[in-house]
Design a protein around this motif. Structure first.
Motif, PDB file in Angstrom:
ATOM      1  N   MET A   1      21.356   6.637 -63.427  1.00 48.70           N
ATOM      2  CA  MET A   1      22.393   5.802 -63.987  1.00 48.70           C
ATOM      3  C   MET A   1      21.735   4.650 -64.736  1.00 48.70           C
ATOM      4  O   MET A   1      20.856   3.992 -64.218  1.00 48.70           O
ATOM      5  N   CYS A   2      22.157   4.423 -65.954  1.00 49.98           N
ATOM      6  CA  CYS A   2      21.595   3.308 -66.710  1.00 49.98           C
ATOM      7  C   CYS A   2      22.381   2.044 -66.408  1.00 49.98           C
ATOM      8  O   CYS A   2      23.460   2.086 -65.827  1.00 49.98           O
ATOM      9  N   ARG A   4      24.057   0.086 -68.290  1.00 49.58           N
ATOM     10  CA  ARG A   4      25.390   0.022 -68.900  1.00 49.58           C
ATOM     11  C   ARG A   4      26.400   0.803 -68.066  1.00 49.58           C
ATOM     12  O   ARG A   4      27.539   0.377 -67.902  1.00 49.58           O
ATOM     13  N   ASP A   5      25.980   1.931 -67.495  1.00 47.47           N
ATOM     14  CA  ASP A   5      26.864   2.702 -66.620  1.00 47.47           C
ATOM     15  C   ASP A   5      27.272   1.893 -65.396  1.00 47.47           C
ATOM     16  O   ASP A   5      28.395   2.017 -64.915  1.00 47.47           O
ATOM     17  N   SER A   6      26.371   1.066 -64.893  1.00 51.18           N
ATOM     18  CA  SER A   6      26.700   0.229 -63.737  1.00 51.18           C
ATOM     19  C   SER A   6      27.842  -0.717 -64.059  1.00 51.18           C
ATOM     20  O   SER A   6      28.747  -0.917 -63.254  1.00 51.18           O
ATOM     21  N   TYR A   7      27.811  -1.298 -65.237  1.00 49.95           N
ATOM     22  CA  TYR A   7      28.870  -2.233 -65.628  1.00 49.95           C
ATOM     23  C   TYR A   7      30.181  -1.514 -65.935  1.00 49.95           C
ATOM     24  O   TYR A   7      31.254  -2.010 -65.611  1.00 49.95           O
ATOM     25  N   THR A   8      30.113  -0.342 -66.555  1.00 48.54           N
ATOM     26  CA  THR A   8      31.344   0.344 -66.952  1.00 48.54           C
ATOM     27  C   THR A   8      31.916   1.202 -65.821  1.00 48.54           C
ATOM     28  O   THR A   8      33.087   1.075 -65.481  1.00 48.54           O
ATOM     29  N   ASN A   9      31.110   2.058 -65.217  1.00 49.76           N
ATOM     30  CA  ASN A   9      31.610   2.971 -64.189  1.00 49.76           C
ATOM     31  C   ASN A   9      31.808   2.315 -62.831  1.00 49.76           C
ATOM     32  O   ASN A   9      32.745   2.651 -62.121  1.00 49.76           O
ATOM     33  N   LYS A  14      34.451  -2.612 -69.951  1.00 51.00           N
ATOM     34  CA  LYS A  14      34.490  -1.747 -71.126  1.00 51.00           C
ATOM     35  C   LYS A  14      33.395  -2.175 -72.097  1.00 51.00           C
ATOM     36  O   LYS A  14      33.077  -3.358 -72.200  1.00 51.00           O
ATOM     37  N   ARG A  67      18.715   5.412 -72.063  1.00 55.33           N
ATOM     38  CA  ARG A  67      20.041   6.023 -71.927  1.00 55.33           C
ATOM     39  C   ARG A  67      21.083   5.146 -72.622  1.00 55.33           C
ATOM     40  O   ARG A  67      22.174   4.963 -72.135  1.00 55.33           O
ATOM     41  N   GLY A  69      22.772   5.596 -75.293  1.00 57.46           N
ATOM     42  CA  GLY A  69      23.933   6.271 -75.836  1.00 57.46           C
ATOM     43  C   GLY A  69      24.009   6.287 -77.351  1.00 57.46           C
ATOM     44  O   GLY A  69      24.922   6.848 -77.927  1.00 57.46           O
TER      45      GLY A  69
END
Length: 82
Positions: A1-2, A4-9, A14, A67, A69
């Motif tokens: 998990m990158c 940015r994924d931590s903040y969004t998922n 957003k 990662r 994107g």
């Protein structure tokens, strides 16, 4: 998990906008819960062109994998060996 994924998922933020700067070897992602005009926004910076003196092993490539994107992403934050 990158990151940015931590903040969004995980935190439910957003991605508000991104800015790729390949000439300067970095990309930006701005994340938040609302719009930039009314809410706090976090700026995440992805640096590219990291120089390591040791050989780029599979382990190091995994550690420094990118990662971000971006469609232009090379998949690594490491600067190519010359």
């Amino acid at each position: 998990m990158c990151i940015r994924d931590s903040y969004t998922n995980v935190l439910g933020m957003k991605v508000l906008r991104t800015n790729d700067r390949p000439e300067q070897k970095y990309s930006l992602a701005f994340v938040g819960y609302g719009g930039e005009a009314s809410d706090a926004v976090l700026e995440l910076t992805y640096n590219y062109g990291i120089v390591l003196s040791e050989p780029h092993t599979a382990r190091l490539k995994k550690i420094w994998a990118c990662r971000c994107g971006s469609p232009k992403c090379t998949g690594t934050m490491l600067q190519p060996k010359r």
